[in-house]
Structures are given as structure tokens and as C-alpha cells.
Enzyme design. Sequence first.
Site, PDB file in Angstrom:
ATOM      1  N   HIS A 111      -3.361 -18.964  28.677  1.00 16.46           N
ATOM      2  CA  HIS A 111      -2.518 -19.510  27.614  1.00 16.46           C
ATOM      3  C   HIS A 111      -1.202 -18.744  27.509  1.00 16.46           C
ATOM      4  CE1 HIS A 111      -4.599 -16.393  25.044  1.00 16.46           C
ATOM      5  NE2 HIS A 111      -3.374 -16.256  24.596  1.00 16.46           N
ATOM      6  N   GLU A 138      -3.202 -22.537  23.643  1.00 17.40           N
ATOM      7  CA  GLU A 138      -4.487 -22.330  24.288  1.00 17.40           C
ATOM      8  C   GLU A 138      -4.918 -23.561  25.073  1.00 17.40           C
ATOM      9  OE1 GLU A 138      -6.341 -21.168  20.612  1.00 17.40           O
ATOM     10  OE2 GLU A 138      -6.313 -19.068  21.224  1.00 17.40           O
ATOM     11  N   ASP A 179      -7.437 -16.907  29.727  1.00 24.33           N
ATOM     12  CA  ASP A 179      -7.614 -18.346  29.895  1.00 24.33           C
ATOM     13  C   ASP A 179      -6.305 -19.055  30.226  1.00 24.33           C
ATOM     14  OD1 ASP A 179      -6.291 -18.188  27.492  1.00 24.33           O
ATOM     15  OD2 ASP A 179      -7.848 -19.168  26.295  1.00 24.33           O
ATOM     16  N   ASP A 213       5.566 -16.026  18.692  1.00 22.18           N
ATOM     17  CA  ASP A 213       4.468 -16.370  17.798  1.00 22.18           C
ATOM     18  C   ASP A 213       4.302 -15.319  16.710  1.00 22.18           C
ATOM     19  OD1 ASP A 213       3.454 -14.344  19.433  1.00 22.18           O
ATOM     20  OD2 ASP A 213       2.135 -15.678  20.548  1.00 22.18           O
TER      21      ASP A 213
END
Length: 235
Positions: free
Chosen positions: A106, A111, A104, A35
Amino acid sequence: MCSAGSTPLGMYRKLVEFHKEGKLSFQYIKTFNMDEYVGIPDDHPESYHTYMWQNLFQHIDIDPTNVHILDGNAQNLQKECDDFEQSIKDAGGVDLFVGGIGPDGHIAFNEPGSSLVSRTRIKSLAVDTIQANARFFGGNVGQVPTMALTVGVGTVMDAREVMILITGSHKAFALYKAIEEGLNHMWTVSAFQQHPKTLFVCDEDATLELRVKTVKYFKGLMDVHNKLVQDPYLD
């Protein structure tokens, strides 16, 4: 496939150490980063371009032409994503994906709610992610980019092997969701339950939400594995 962030830093330091000792060469290695932020220069202190060169690439013998990092300043961001997918195919696919996860659950910037068959794309970042990453921008939430380019869950699932690094008690619930509950697009790390070769590398704090039986089971497997496999660098 490589990742940025605080979690893999220790691994990168070890790889650099092995290289300097003559135990590893990266001369024929091709890398793909998973990313990059949209809208900050490549040489920005918090860009993933800067992170990878400062923490790994400038210390090893990798050919710069073999380094592939998404360009968050491309004129056509969708084309950049499509070309990145094609570059992975042209290289013969990804042999090993190494990444961390967010609290979370991800993977990359996939996400909660991301499709489990998603490919490299433009992604708006969740408020929680922006707030978590503010620590890299002097604590100023307003300085954190709100968009990124990211490989998809499907892109990662195509890798031949996957290694996920999970450290700290703040990642414990995500690890629990990853291995003790079912497949869930709200916890994208859970997708690796369906990958044939996935390894989770955790510290003790990351296991705090797991059942005692689960921890004992995997520790037992690790003990057996350590007896079967001897690290040549410990000789």
C-alpha cells in the site's frame, strides 16, 4: 510530498546534514504530507505532525506556512480532504513524491482494494495495518487509530516524479508485485508502472522475491547510470 514511518528516516537525516553543511536550503520549498491519523492530537508522540517536525522541519530553514499536513481533528473531515487537494493545485502540483510502502504494497493509507484513481479522503484502516503500526503505540493494538486521512493513488500519480523507498525482506513480495506483475488495485504500489518518472530505491533484502534476471538487469542500469552521473557532494 513527504511520508512518515521508519523507512524515510535515513533520508531525512541526510537532508538535515546537507542543510547544516550549507549545501541545501528549504526556504522556498512547500511540502505536503500524504496522510495523518484521525482522532489523535497534533502533538501526540505518534502523530505525523510530531514525526515531521521532530525528524525534519525543526532542523531546516523551511517556512512553517509552507508545511501542509492533513488535520485528523478537523470538524469536517471531508472538507479537510477537499481543501488539501485544492492546496496542492494552488501550489502548482507536486514536483516530487517520496514514500515507502507497506508489506501489502500500500501507498500512504491506500490499502488493498483502493481505487487507483482515488483522491484525498477518509480511510478506514485494515486490521493488518493497525497491527503493524502497534509497534509505534507500545505494542498496544487498542491504542492505534482505526481511521486516517490519506491522499489517493490518483493524487500521487499526478506528481511529476515519484521515488519509492523499499527496505527489508518483509517488503520483498510487495516489490515483486510492484514491478514483475501487472497493474493490480490489490497492490496499489503497482500503479506506478504507469507513471512516466518513477524510481524505486531498494536494499538487497527487498529484492529477495525478484527473479535473478530482473535484479541483474536493474543493477546493470544502475552501473551505467553511476558512470554517467557524478555526485557533486563526493568531490
